[in-house]
Motif scaffolding. Structure first.
Motif, short mmCIF file in Angstrom:
data_model
loop_
_atom_site.label_atom_id
_atom_site.label_comp_id
_atom_site.label_asym_id
_atom_site.label_seq_id
_atom_site.Cartn_x
_atom_site.Cartn_y
_atom_site.Cartn_z
N MET A 1 -35.67 17.54 -62.27
CA MET A 1 -36.24 16.70 -62.05
C MET A 1 -36.66 16.86 -61.51
SD MET A 1 -34.90 13.10 -62.38
CE MET A 1 -35.73 11.45 -62.11
N ALA A 2 -38.17 16.29 -61.54
CA ALA A 2 -39.68 16.07 -60.31
C ALA A 2 -39.19 14.56 -59.48
CB ALA A 2 -40.70 16.01 -61.41
N LYS A 3 -39.94 15.22 -58.20
CA LYS A 3 -39.63 14.05 -57.28
C LYS A 3 -40.45 12.52 -57.74
CE LYS A 3 -43.30 15.17 -53.83
NZ LYS A 3 -43.98 14.33 -53.75
N THR A 4 -40.09 11.67 -56.98
CA THR A 4 -41.02 10.34 -57.85
C THR A 4 -42.18 10.94 -56.46
OG1 THR A 4 -38.89 8.91 -57.88
CG2 THR A 4 -41.44 7.78 -57.08
N ILE A 5 -43.14 10.18 -56.96
CA ILE A 5 -44.68 10.33 -56.90
C ILE A 5 -44.99 8.78 -55.43
CG2 ILE A 5 -47.41 10.32 -57.55
CD1 ILE A 5 -46.51 11.87 -60.03
N ASN A 6 -44.95 9.04 -54.28
CA ASN A 6 -45.64 7.58 -53.89
C ASN A 6 -46.54 7.76 -53.97
OD1 ASN A 6 -42.43 7.42 -53.13
ND2 ASN A 6 -42.53 8.93 -51.35
N VAL A 7 -46.76 5.89 -54.01
CA VAL A 7 -48.67 5.56 -54.40
C VAL A 7 -48.82 4.53 -53.03
CG1 VAL A 7 -49.77 4.60 -56.07
CG2 VAL A 7 -48.27 6.27 -57.49
N GLY A 8 -50.11 4.63 -52.57
CA GLY A 8 -50.45 3.86 -52.06
C GLY A 8 -51.46 3.14 -52.36
N VAL A 9 -51.53 1.29 -52.59
CA VAL A 9 -52.80 0.82 -53.27
C VAL A 9 -53.93 0.56 -51.66
CG1 VAL A 9 -53.75 -1.07 -54.82
CG2 VAL A 9 -51.37 1.15 -55.70
N ILE A 10 -55.39 0.29 -51.92
CA ILE A 10 -56.22 0.11 -51.34
C ILE A 10 -56.81 -1.00 -51.96
CG2 ILE A 10 -57.80 0.30 -49.10
CD1 ILE A 10 -56.26 3.08 -49.19
N GLY A 11 -56.55 -2.17 -51.43
CA GLY A 11 -57.76 -3.11 -52.52
C GLY A 11 -56.27 -3.78 -53.23
N LEU A 12 -56.21 -5.27 -53.40
CA LEU A 12 -55.54 -6.03 -54.39
C LEU A 12 -56.87 -7.16 -54.48
CD1 LEU A 12 -52.27 -5.99 -50.88
CD2 LEU A 12 -52.79 -4.77 -53.56
N GLY A 13 -57.76 -6.81 -55.60
CA GLY A 13 -58.17 -7.57 -56.01
C GLY A 13 -57.84 -8.09 -57.68
N ALA A 14 -58.69 -8.33 -58.37
CA ALA A 14 -58.06 -8.28 -59.94
C ALA A 14 -57.59 -7.07 -60.24
CB ALA A 14 -58.80 -9.20 -60.29
N ILE A 15 -58.24 -6.02 -59.92
CA ILE A 15 -57.77 -5.04 -60.72
C ILE A 15 -56.83 -3.92 -60.27
CG2 ILE A 15 -58.98 -2.40 -61.16
CD1 ILE A 15 -60.13 -5.59 -62.84
N GLY A 16 -57.06 -3.91 -58.87
CA GLY A 16 -55.68 -3.34 -57.78
C GLY A 16 -53.86 -3.80 -58.45
N GLU A 17 -54.09 -5.10 -58.99
CA GLU A 17 -52.61 -5.95 -59.14
C GLU A 17 -52.49 -4.91 -60.47
OE1 GLU A 17 -52.30 -9.28 -58.09
OE2 GLU A 17 -52.84 -10.01 -56.50
N ARG A 18 -53.41 -5.25 -61.56
CA ARG A 18 -53.44 -4.98 -62.44
C ARG A 18 -52.92 -3.20 -62.47
NH1 ARG A 18 -58.78 -4.67 -65.79
NH2 ARG A 18 -58.33 -6.82 -65.65
N LEU A 19 -52.86 -2.18 -61.97
CA LEU A 19 -52.43 -1.04 -61.79
C LEU A 19 -51.40 -1.35 -60.91
CD1 LEU A 19 -54.04 1.91 -62.45
CD2 LEU A 19 -56.27 -0.36 -62.99
N ILE A 20 -51.14 -1.92 -59.98
CA ILE A 20 -50.07 -1.68 -59.56
C ILE A 20 -48.92 -2.25 -60.40
CG2 ILE A 20 -48.65 -3.35 -57.93
CD1 ILE A 20 -51.05 -3.59 -55.69
N GLY A 21 -49.25 -2.85 -61.29
CA GLY A 21 -48.94 -2.90 -62.87
C GLY A 21 -48.18 -2.43 -63.02
N ALA A 22 -49.27 -1.77 -63.61
CA ALA A 22 -49.15 -0.01 -64.45
C ALA A 22 -48.67 0.47 -64.43
CB ALA A 22 -50.70 -0.05 -64.81
N PHE A 23 -48.26 1.52 -62.71
CA PHE A 23 -47.51 2.03 -62.37
C PHE A 23 -46.17 1.74 -62.17
CE2 PHE A 23 -51.82 3.21 -59.41
CZ PHE A 23 -51.52 5.01 -60.04
N SER A 24 -45.29 0.60 -62.18
CA SER A 24 -44.45 -0.12 -61.79
C SER A 24 -43.34 0.08 -63.64
CB SER A 24 -44.42 -1.31 -61.34
OG SER A 24 -45.00 -2.37 -62.61
N GLN A 25 -44.12 0.35 -64.55
CA GLN A 25 -44.22 -0.07 -65.67
C GLN A 25 -43.56 2.51 -65.77
OE1 GLN A 25 -46.70 -0.56 -68.74
NE2 GLN A 25 -47.15 -2.15 -68.05
#
Length: 316
Positions: A1-25
């Motif tokens: 099983m592949a390991k979990t990909i650890n993601v860091g997000v720089i920038g928490l505006g509208a687009i940053g928050e949108r992609l955080i939601g996408a990563f969580s899926q």
């Protein structure tokens, strides 16, 4: 099983928050750290995301956290410096568009990422959307026949839109609808029709020299000398409308407002067209790439090629 990909997000505006939601899926990806210069944004995100570390200095984040991927979602003038620091650490990158704040910055980012051998991707979501892929599929199948002209129309009642009220999106240096919206369709044009050559660009600029354009009319050429026309206006009556249209010897085909496709053959009315199935996504392809599998990603070269055209359209 592949390991979990650890993601860091720089920038928490509208687009940053949108992609955080996408990563969580996706079970394969986990946002483990976030960064923004505004402390309240960091605190708001970490308070609702259990176990996520918060930072106001991105260098601390990339040095203290074990990251596989960094998503850069800050204003364009900060992409270059942040990306070079992330590249130096050998961390893979997903970057917002436009790639940088100049052609020179974009080229250095592309060259450094290639030298380091890291996976790089641009957030060009149209490449994974049913509408844009239906449009591309029909063009590839010859729906319009021999191509005669491509037109991009961008009409905005106001710019920035109501959900984009910040200084940089409104600024001539980093913002404007040519950069923010036009970049997606320049990249689609290059993806579907090949190289694009700007011929002439007429910008309508407000008296406030800090404010972005309110109009553009540009003539470009595709391969074979086929005309590509861009007609953009903001601060006008009516609803927002973005149309990307191909005219050919056998028919007309349009991508309307990002997601709808309509078209018709010669002698027919223009009607809605059923979408092709689309189950792929940007994040699923990033997961594939980081696991060493074949993936459809649009890298910094795609961002650079689009930026070369964009800066000529902006007469820079």
């Amino acid at each position: 099983m592949a390991k979990t990909i650890n993601v860091g997000v720089i920038g928490l505006g509208a687009i940053g928050e949108r992609l955080i939601g996408a990563f969580s899926q996706y079970p394969e990806t986990s946002v483990v750290a976030v960064c923004d210069t505004m402390t309240e944004r960091v605190e708001a995100m970490t308070s609702k995301a259990d176990g996520v570390k918060g930072y106001t200095d991105y260098n601390e984040m990339i040095n203290e956290t074990n990251l596989d991927l960094v998503y850069i979602a800050v204003p364009p003038k900060f992409h270059h410096k942040i990306a070079l620091d992330v590249i130096e650490k050998g961390i893979h990158i997903l970057c917002e568009k436009p790639l940088a704040n100049s052609i020179e910055e974009a080229k250095e980012m592309m060259d450094k990422a290639n030298e380091k051998g890291i996976t790089q991707a641009m957030n060009f979501p149209l490449n994974y959307s049913p509408g844009a892929n239906t449009f591309k599929k029909l063009i590839d199948e010859g729906y319009v026949g021999e191509l005669r002209r491509v037109e991009l129309t961008m009409h905005f009642p106001q710019w920035p839109r109501s959900w984009q009220q910040n200084d940089w999106v409104a600024s001539r240096e980093q913002g404007g609808f040519v950069l923010e919206v036009g970049v997606h369709f320049i990249q689609q044009t290059q993806r579907i029709f090949g190289s694009v050559k700007p011929i002439q660009s007429l910008l309508e600029l407000p008296s406030d020299q800090a404010r972005s354009e309110v109009g553009i009319f540009a003539n470009l050429e595709l391969e074979g000398g086929i005309p590509f026309i861009i007609n953009g206006l903001s601060d006008i009556a009516g609803d927002e409308r973005i149309s990307f249209t191909a005219y050919g010897t056998e028919g007309t085909l349009s991508l309307i407002n990002w997601s709808a496709v309509e078209g018709g053959k010669l002698g027919e009315s223009i009607k809605p067209i059923e979408m092709v199935d689309q189950s792929d996504s940007l994040i699923s392809n990033i997961v594939k790439a980081l696991n060493g599998e074949k993936a459809e990603l649009y890298d910094f070269a795609a961002g650079y090629e689009a930026q070369v055209v964009l800066e000529k359209l902006r007469n820079r």
